[in-house]
Structures are given as C-alpha cells and as structure tokens.
Design a protein around this motif. Sequence first.
Motif, short mmCIF file in Angstrom:
data_model
loop_
_atom_site.label_atom_id
_atom_site.label_comp_id
_atom_site.label_asym_id
_atom_site.label_seq_id
_atom_site.Cartn_x
_atom_site.Cartn_y
_atom_site.Cartn_z
N ILE A 51 0.84 -1.20 0.00
CA ILE A 51 0.00 0.00 0.00
C ILE A 51 0.87 1.25 0.00
O ILE A 51 1.90 1.31 0.69
CB ILE A 51 -0.92 0.02 1.24
CG1 ILE A 51 -1.85 -1.20 1.23
CG2 ILE A 51 -1.75 1.30 1.30
CD1 ILE A 51 -2.71 -1.32 2.48
N LYS A 52 0.48 2.23 -0.78
CA LYS A 52 1.19 3.51 -0.78
C LYS A 52 1.08 4.11 0.63
O LYS A 52 0.02 4.10 1.24
CB LYS A 52 0.59 4.47 -1.80
CG LYS A 52 0.73 4.02 -3.25
CD LYS A 52 2.17 4.06 -3.70
CE LYS A 52 2.30 3.82 -5.21
NZ LYS A 52 1.91 2.47 -5.62
N LEU A 53 2.19 4.61 1.13
CA LEU A 53 2.23 5.14 2.49
C LEU A 53 1.14 6.19 2.72
O LEU A 53 0.48 6.19 3.77
CB LEU A 53 3.62 5.74 2.77
CG LEU A 53 3.86 6.28 4.19
CD1 LEU A 53 3.74 5.16 5.20
CD2 LEU A 53 5.25 6.91 4.26
N GLN A 54 0.94 7.07 1.75
CA GLN A 54 -0.04 8.14 1.90
C GLN A 54 -1.47 7.65 1.74
O GLN A 54 -2.41 8.37 2.06
CB GLN A 54 0.25 9.26 0.90
CG GLN A 54 1.57 9.97 1.19
CD GLN A 54 1.88 11.06 0.19
OE1 GLN A 54 1.29 11.13 -0.89
NE2 GLN A 54 2.82 11.93 0.53
N LYS A 55 -1.64 6.41 1.29
CA LYS A 55 -2.97 5.83 1.13
C LYS A 55 -3.34 4.91 2.29
O LYS A 55 -4.47 4.41 2.36
CB LYS A 55 -3.05 5.04 -0.19
CG LYS A 55 -2.84 5.87 -1.45
CD LYS A 55 -4.00 6.82 -1.68
CE LYS A 55 -3.84 7.58 -3.00
NZ LYS A 55 -4.96 8.51 -3.23
N LEU A 56 -2.39 4.64 3.17
CA LEU A 56 -2.64 3.72 4.29
C LEU A 56 -3.69 4.29 5.23
O LEU A 56 -3.58 5.41 5.70
CB LEU A 56 -1.33 3.47 5.05
CG LEU A 56 -1.42 2.48 6.22
CD1 LEU A 56 -1.74 1.07 5.71
CD2 LEU A 56 -0.11 2.46 7.01
N LYS A 57 -4.70 3.49 5.51
CA LYS A 57 -5.79 3.90 6.39
C LYS A 57 -5.80 3.06 7.66
O LYS A 57 -5.27 1.95 7.69
CB LYS A 57 -7.15 3.76 5.68
CG LYS A 57 -7.24 4.47 4.34
CD LYS A 57 -7.11 5.97 4.50
CE LYS A 57 -7.26 6.68 3.16
NZ LYS A 57 -7.04 8.13 3.27
N THR A 58 -6.45 3.59 8.68
CA THR A 58 -6.59 2.84 9.93
C THR A 58 -7.29 1.51 9.66
O THR A 58 -6.95 0.49 10.25
CB THR A 58 -7.40 3.66 10.95
OG1 THR A 58 -6.69 4.87 11.26
CG2 THR A 58 -7.61 2.87 12.24
N LYS A 59 -8.25 1.51 8.75
CA LYS A 59 -8.99 0.29 8.41
C LYS A 59 -8.07 -0.80 7.89
O LYS A 59 -8.25 -1.98 8.21
CB LYS A 59 -10.07 0.61 7.38
CG LYS A 59 -10.94 -0.58 6.99
CD LYS A 59 -11.98 -0.20 5.97
CE LYS A 59 -12.87 -1.38 5.62
NZ LYS A 59 -12.10 -2.53 5.06
N ASP A 60 -7.08 -0.41 7.08
CA ASP A 60 -6.13 -1.39 6.55
C ASP A 60 -5.38 -2.09 7.68
O ASP A 60 -5.19 -3.31 7.67
CB ASP A 60 -5.12 -0.71 5.62
CG ASP A 60 -5.77 -0.03 4.44
OD1 ASP A 60 -6.71 -0.60 3.89
OD2 ASP A 60 -5.34 1.09 4.10
N ILE A 61 -4.96 -1.29 8.65
CA ILE A 61 -4.21 -1.83 9.79
C ILE A 61 -5.11 -2.67 10.68
O ILE A 61 -4.77 -3.77 11.10
CB ILE A 61 -3.57 -0.69 10.61
CG1 ILE A 61 -2.68 0.17 9.71
CG2 ILE A 61 -2.77 -1.25 11.77
CD1 ILE A 61 -2.18 1.44 10.38
N GLN A 62 -6.31 -2.14 10.95
CA GLN A 62 -7.27 -2.85 11.81
C GLN A 62 -7.65 -4.20 11.21
O GLN A 62 -7.69 -5.22 11.91
CB GLN A 62 -8.53 -2.00 12.00
CG GLN A 62 -9.51 -2.57 13.03
CD GLN A 62 -8.96 -2.47 14.43
OE1 GLN A 62 -8.71 -1.37 14.93
NE2 GLN A 62 -8.78 -3.60 15.10
N ASP A 63 -7.92 -4.23 9.90
CA ASP A 63 -8.28 -5.49 9.24
C ASP A 63 -7.15 -6.50 9.33
O ASP A 63 -7.38 -7.70 9.52
CB ASP A 63 -8.62 -5.23 7.76
CG ASP A 63 -9.94 -4.50 7.58
OD1 ASP A 63 -10.71 -4.42 8.56
OD2 ASP A 63 -10.19 -3.99 6.47
N THR A 64 -5.91 -6.01 9.22
CA THR A 64 -4.75 -6.90 9.31
C THR A 64 -4.63 -7.49 10.71
O THR A 64 -4.44 -8.70 10.88
CB THR A 64 -3.45 -6.13 8.97
OG1 THR A 64 -3.50 -5.71 7.61
CG2 THR A 64 -2.23 -7.02 9.17
N TYR A 65 -4.76 -6.64 11.73
CA TYR A 65 -4.67 -7.12 13.11
C TYR A 65 -5.78 -8.12 13.42
O TYR A 65 -5.54 -9.16 14.06
CB TYR A 65 -4.74 -5.94 14.08
CG TYR A 65 -3.54 -5.03 14.06
CD1 TYR A 65 -2.37 -5.39 13.40
CD2 TYR A 65 -3.57 -3.79 14.70
CE1 TYR A 65 -1.27 -4.55 13.37
CE2 TYR A 65 -2.46 -2.94 14.68
CZ TYR A 65 -1.32 -3.32 14.01
OH TYR A 65 -0.23 -2.48 14.00
#
Length: 351
Positions: A109-123
């Motif tokens: 994922i592009k750093l500037q496109k990274l969202k909290t949702k992306d991280i939350q879904d991964t966790y």
Amino acid sequence: MAKRGNGEGSIYKRKDGKWMGSLTIGRDSSGKIIRKTIYGKTRQEVLIKMDTIKHDIKTSNYVEPDKITVEEWLLYWLKSYKKNKLKPRTYDSYESLSNINIIPYIGQIKLQKLKTKDIQDTYNKRYEEGLSASTISKINIVLKSALKKAITENYIVKNPADFVELPNIEKKDIKAFTLEEQNIFEKVAKDYSLFPAFIVNLDTGLRKSEILALTWNDIDFDKGEISVNKNLVVVKDRDREKGIKTLIQQNNGKTKNSVRIIPLTKRCINILKQLKVKQQSLSNIVFCSKVGTHVSPRNYSRAFQKVLKKANIDMCNVHTMRHTFATRLFEAGAAAKQYHNYLVIQVYHLH
C-alpha cells in the motif's frame, strides 16, 4: 488565458484542451519559491484541487504526493533511524516483526494511502489466525513508531496506527515451584552439568540472560555478592550473508536499574567455589560449556526442560525459577525483611 488574484495561483487552458494550474506552496531551504502544477479536464476541477491544496497548506495538513510504499518506508526507517539506535536484539525483533507481520499484509500500500482500516483489518485477521494479542501489540508499537517518523518527514499528516483497537492481553498465570517441586527439581538437577547455574538462578532470581553472562570477576566471594552488569543475547551476525545467529554479551541491562548487586546464599557461595576449582581457569565465564564458551540460552532452556521431564514436574519455562525465588522470599515472611532493598529491586524486575 484566465488568471487568478495575486498569490492565489494561475489557471491556464492548454492547446490540447486540458486545464493546468500553478500554485506557490512554499519555499525550500535556500528560500527559493516552490510551485505546484495541477492538471484537470475542466477549469473547475483544477480550481477545486488548488483550493484543497491551499486549505491543507493553511491548516498544516499538506504533504507533497509521494509514491513510496509502506514496505519501502518501513525498511528505510529501520535502516536509517533504528539500526544504530537500538540494541542488536531489539533491532532483530523490529526487523522480524516488520518482515513477517507487516510487510506481507500492508507493505504494498502507498504510504499516503494507508488507512486505519487497513491496519485494523490486518490485526483482526492475524488475531483470528491465532497470533497472540501480545504480539499484535508489539507489531503496532513498531508500525506506530515508523509512521510517527513519516509524519516528521512530511510524508503523511496523521498516524493511522494511532486509532486502531487492539485485542485485550490476557494475563498468564505465574508459575512457581512449590517447595516440594523445588526439592525434587534440585535433587534431579544434580546429575546435570548446569546444576550450579540452576541453584544460583533459584537463589538469586536473575534472568536467564544475566545468569549466562556472569564472569568470575562479577563474583565477590569475600562479600558474598554478585555484580549483575551484563546479559547474553542471540542476534544476527550481519557480516554474514545469511544472517547467522550468534551470541553477544551486552554490557548494559534491560533497564537502568538492571545493573545491581545481589547477595548470595551460603550454598551458592559453596557451589560457586567448587565450580571455580573444577574449571581450573578454563574460562572467565562462570557457567561455561565444556570448551569454555558461553552456553546458549536455548541450550540452557533445553537442559531445564530435561530436568523437569525426568523429575516428572509439569512443563514450564526457565522464568519459573525467577518466580520461585520471589515466592520463597515472600513465604519467608519476617525473615525476608533483612533483604528489603534487595527484595524490592528483584521483585520489581520480575516482569
């Protein structure tokens, strides 16, 4: 050609029919004006884009678009900001958490496109797959720190890792030997070469890494004390292509209070004196291998497990000896008061 007011930027229609805007977004370190070019199919589209940029600049939320990915930034951050700052073992941990638990999931994922949702879904996904809440918390510490630095480098405005919800960490039951189990353990351990180390471990509550790092100059037989001032860790040998693991001795502890003086019991003093005579200057390492080298933490744990199995004691880890030490002190009640300062320091370091 249409031109806007002074300082508001200019908008032009190109020969190909598309619209282009030019906007001053600041100055570089030398004071030279930095201009940003914006493109669009219509004048209104360019105008909206320019107004958005001006608003972001005014509210300190503007960052220059960049194609760097999460993986690229994470690896750069580790190498440029953490490699020379962290202890080798901590750096290995950060690198491992990044390569195994972050990059394969959100690295593209592009750093500037990274969202909290992306991280939350991964966790959430990793937790459902069986990854512990404790490990996920460690992953977030690494990612959050890397993204915080990305803010200071003006790649992003907000830290998306700040807003994730982490799973609750369940407290594990603390295992300590009963007095009967300790007696059985010590009786069986006499048949093993690391018996002296196990006794010192049980009578001092030192960490495994501290026990294995002890040298003879740390032992003061006259005062009956041990100076705890280093630990033994396993890290990658980065001079080798495959990053083979190797042992190193660090001369500073886990915390600023880790460097301390620990009193020895009489049996510890006797066992250590006998061990020193037996070694006959083989090594300056107190609990060394047959050839005088450091015993690896893994081999120490394996020996401990072998004793447990032979003694028919429920399996547990080496840290049990540390908890057993604290348990015996508390059980001693009033007798432990004479070790008040020692007790406070040791029990404080149990976790």
